[in-house]
Design a protein around this motif. Structure first.
Motif, PDB file in Angstrom:
ATOM      1  N   ALA A 191       0.820  -1.210   0.000  1.00 56.72           N
ATOM      2  CA  ALA A 191       0.000   0.000   0.000  1.00 56.72           C
ATOM      3  C   ALA A 191       0.856   1.264   0.000  1.00 56.72           C
ATOM      4  O   ALA A 191       0.484   2.275  -0.618  1.00 56.72           O
ATOM      5  N   VAL A 192       2.006   1.208   0.661  1.00 56.61           N
ATOM      6  CA  VAL A 192       2.906   2.367   0.668  1.00 56.61           C
ATOM      7  C   VAL A 192       3.373   2.667  -0.754  1.00 56.61           C
ATOM      8  O   VAL A 192       3.367   3.821  -1.212  1.00 56.61           O
ATOM      9  N   GLY A 193       3.765   1.593  -1.471  1.00 51.37           N
ATOM     10  CA  GLY A 193       4.179   1.779  -2.854  1.00 51.37           C
ATOM     11  C   GLY A 193       3.043   2.262  -3.738  1.00 51.37           C
ATOM     12  O   GLY A 193       3.238   3.116  -4.615  1.00 51.37           O
ATOM     13  N   SER A 194       1.848   1.724  -3.490  1.00 48.05           N
ATOM     14  CA  SER A 194       0.681   2.144  -4.279  1.00 48.05           C
ATOM     15  C   SER A 194       0.374   3.620  -4.056  1.00 48.05           C
ATOM     16  O   SER A 194       0.021   4.352  -5.000  1.00 48.05           O
ATOM     17  N   TYR A 195       0.519   4.079  -2.823  1.00 47.93           N
ATOM     18  CA  TYR A 195       0.264   5.492  -2.520  1.00 47.93           C
ATOM     19  C   TYR A 195       1.294   6.384  -3.202  1.00 47.93           C
ATOM     20  O   TYR A 195       0.954   7.390  -3.830  1.00 47.93           O
ATOM     21  N   LYS A 196       2.569   5.971  -3.117  1.00 50.72           N
ATOM     22  CA  LYS A 196       3.620   6.785  -3.734  1.00 50.72           C
ATOM     23  C   LYS A 196       3.502   6.766  -5.254  1.00 50.72           C
ATOM     24  O   LYS A 196       3.918   7.721  -5.935  1.00 50.72           O
ATOM     25  N   GLY A 197       2.926   5.685  -5.790  1.00 50.56           N
ATOM     26  CA  GLY A 197       2.734   5.612  -7.229  1.00 50.56           C
ATOM     27  C   GLY A 197       1.436   6.238  -7.697  1.00 50.56           C
ATOM     28  O   GLY A 197       1.118   6.190  -8.894  1.00 50.56           O
ATOM     29  N   GLY A 198       0.670   6.812  -6.795  1.00 46.05           N
ATOM     30  CA  GLY A 198      -0.568   7.481  -7.149  1.00 46.05           C
ATOM     31  C   GLY A 198      -1.732   6.543  -7.408  1.00 46.05           C
ATOM     32  O   GLY A 198      -2.750   6.954  -7.970  1.00 46.05           O
ATOM     33  N   LEU A 199      -1.629   5.278  -6.981  1.00 48.55           N
ATOM     34  CA  LEU A 199      -2.697   4.308  -7.243  1.00 48.55           C
ATOM     35  C   LEU A 199      -3.789   4.346  -6.178  1.00 48.55           C
ATOM     36  O   LEU A 199      -4.916   3.919  -6.441  1.00 48.55           O
ATOM     37  N   LEU A 250      -4.711   4.766   2.257  1.00 44.23           N
ATOM     38  CA  LEU A 250      -3.477   4.380   2.949  1.00 44.23           C
ATOM     39  C   LEU A 250      -3.693   4.385   4.454  1.00 44.23           C
ATOM     40  O   LEU A 250      -3.243   3.479   5.167  1.00 44.23           O
ATOM     41  N   ASP A 251      -4.427   5.393   4.952  1.00 41.84           N
ATOM     42  CA  ASP A 251      -4.724   5.470   6.380  1.00 41.84           C
ATOM     43  C   ASP A 251      -5.614   4.308   6.806  1.00 41.84           C
ATOM     44  O   ASP A 251      -5.443   3.756   7.908  1.00 41.84           O
ATOM     45  N   ASP A 252      -6.526   3.901   5.949  1.00 39.77           N
ATOM     46  CA  ASP A 252      -7.394   2.747   6.227  1.00 39.77           C
ATOM     47  C   ASP A 252      -6.556   1.482   6.371  1.00 39.77           C
ATOM     48  O   ASP A 252      -6.752   0.685   7.295  1.00 39.77           O
ATOM     49  N   TYR A 253      -5.626   1.277   5.446  1.00 41.13           N
ATOM     50  CA  TYR A 253      -4.700   0.148   5.561  1.00 41.13           C
ATOM     51  C   TYR A 253      -3.928   0.219   6.882  1.00 41.13           C
ATOM     52  O   TYR A 253      -3.818  -0.772   7.615  1.00 41.13           O
ATOM     53  N   THR A 254      -3.391   1.389   7.173  1.00 35.16           N
ATOM     54  CA  THR A 254      -2.521   1.563   8.336  1.00 35.16           C
ATOM     55  C   THR A 254      -3.236   1.205   9.631  1.00 35.16           C
ATOM     56  O   THR A 254      -2.659   0.572  10.525  1.00 35.16           O
ATOM     57  N   LYS A 255      -4.504   1.582   9.734  1.00 31.16           N
ATOM     58  CA  LYS A 255      -5.240   1.387  10.982  1.00 31.16           C
ATOM     59  C   LYS A 255      -5.932   0.034  11.095  1.00 31.16           C
ATOM     60  O   LYS A 255      -6.332  -0.360  12.191  1.00 31.16           O
ATOM     61  N   ASN A 256      -6.052  -0.691   9.988  1.00 30.17           N
ATOM     62  CA  ASN A 256      -6.844  -1.924  10.019  1.00 30.17           C
ATOM     63  C   ASN A 256      -6.106  -3.185   9.572  1.00 30.17           C
ATOM     64  O   ASN A 256      -6.671  -4.270   9.625  1.00 30.17           O
ATOM     65  N   THR A 257      -4.856  -3.045   9.154  1.00 27.29           N
ATOM     66  CA  THR A 257      -4.104  -4.214   8.687  1.00 27.29           C
ATOM     67  C   THR A 257      -3.740  -5.146   9.830  1.00 27.29           C
ATOM     68  O   THR A 257      -3.808  -6.372   9.687  1.00 27.29           O
ATOM     69  N   CYS A 258      -3.339  -4.584  10.950  1.00 23.63           N
ATOM     70  CA  CYS A 258      -2.906  -5.388  12.108  1.00 23.63           C
ATOM     71  C   CYS A 258      -3.955  -5.245  13.213  1.00 23.63           C
ATOM     72  O   CYS A 258      -3.929  -4.274  13.979  1.00 23.63           O
TER      73      CYS A 258
END
Length: 276
Positions: free
Chosen positions: A163-171, A177-185
């Motif tokens: 997801a970090v790469g996807s965000y930096k690539g504009g995808l 990204l914040d949703d991933y960060t808070k809900n992945t773990c």
């Protein structure tokens, strides 16, 4: 009993007086002393619940006629240590863990050990200590983290990295990204994925130093607590039989671990740790 060196005879009255200072009773000192080495801490997600696992182990030891004694071990979270100078401390921590367990077990003359790790360098560090000390020992790990959820998609830390790469690539946008960060773990346990922690927890089972289910029962399941109790009971059986780690860690056991490693697609770091 090995522990008689610190608790029997008139010459050991000073030693016993210190056990009494800790609240031990005569009945407890007549039983084998089992070191329960817990890597519990509040900085490692895989270790945040190990206080409960260690308590379950202690319950099992008591049910089987032993006297459990909890002692601590350090542990580095490779994920939090990632990307800065802290990562330089991760692998060396394995040797510190091994050395510290040898120190505690020898200084206090434990009769047996139950090792309670969960994450990357802690599991092999504890296994190395078991082999070095050659006291009856069982590994009782904390178990894997459950998968997280991003929208309707089940995710693990692998997708978080992506997801970090996807965000930096504009995808994806910042909100996703914040949703991933808070809900992945979603909670405690070793990071979901076949990284080093889950690999070594599975291999501890395959090599014969942990009970079936050690590598796969999720951290939050009641079966994990039950497994820990059985580990505490099992170490008393090993002590009674005189069965030690070097009796278990045979060349054939390592071959079995390597075969399991290949079958599961374990972390390449497992080679580093099996050699150690």
């Amino acid at each position: 009993m090995r522990s008689d060196n610190v608790k029997q005879g008139p010459e050991r009255c000073p030693n016993r007086s210190l056990f009494y200072a800790l609240g031990f009773t005569d009945e407890e000192l007549e039983r084998p002393l089992v070191g329960v080495v817990s890597a519990f801490s509040e900085i490692v997600p895989g270790h945040a619940h190990l206080d409960k696992i260690a308590q379950a182990v202690k319950d099992g030891v008591r049910m089987a006629g032993g006297t459990p004694v909890m002692v601590p071990a350090i542990g580095v979270c490779d994920g939090i240590a990632m990307g800065h100078e802290g990562m330089k401390y991760s692998l060396p921590s394995r040797e510190l863990i091994c050395d510290s367990i040898e120190t505690m077990a020898t200084a206090h003359q434990f009769d047996a050990l139950v090792l309670v790790p969960n994450c990357d360098k802690i599991v092999p560090g504890m296994l190395m200590a078991a082999a070095r000390l050659n006291l009856p020992a069982v590994v009782a790990s904390g178990g894997p983290m459950l998968a997280g959820k991003q929208g309707e998609r089940r995710v693990s830390l692998s997708q978080m990295f992506e997801a970090v790469g996807s965000y930096k690539g504009g995808l994806i946008d910042a909100a996703t990204l914040d949703d991933y960060t808070k809900n992945t773990c979603p909670g405690c346990g070793s990071c979901a994925g076949m990284y080093t922690a889950n690999s070594m927890n599975c291999l501890a089972e395959a090599i014969g130093m942990a009970l079936p289910g050690n590598g796969t029962i999720p951290a939050v399941y009641s079966a994990r607590v039950q497994l820990a109790k059985h580990a505490g009971m099992q170490v008393m059986k090993l002590l009674e039989k005189g069965l030690r780690p070097r009796d278990i860690l045979t060349p054939e056991a390592f071959e079995n671990a390597l075969a399991t490693d290949m079958a599961l697609g374990c972390s390449t770091n497992s080679v580093l740790h099996l050699l150690a």
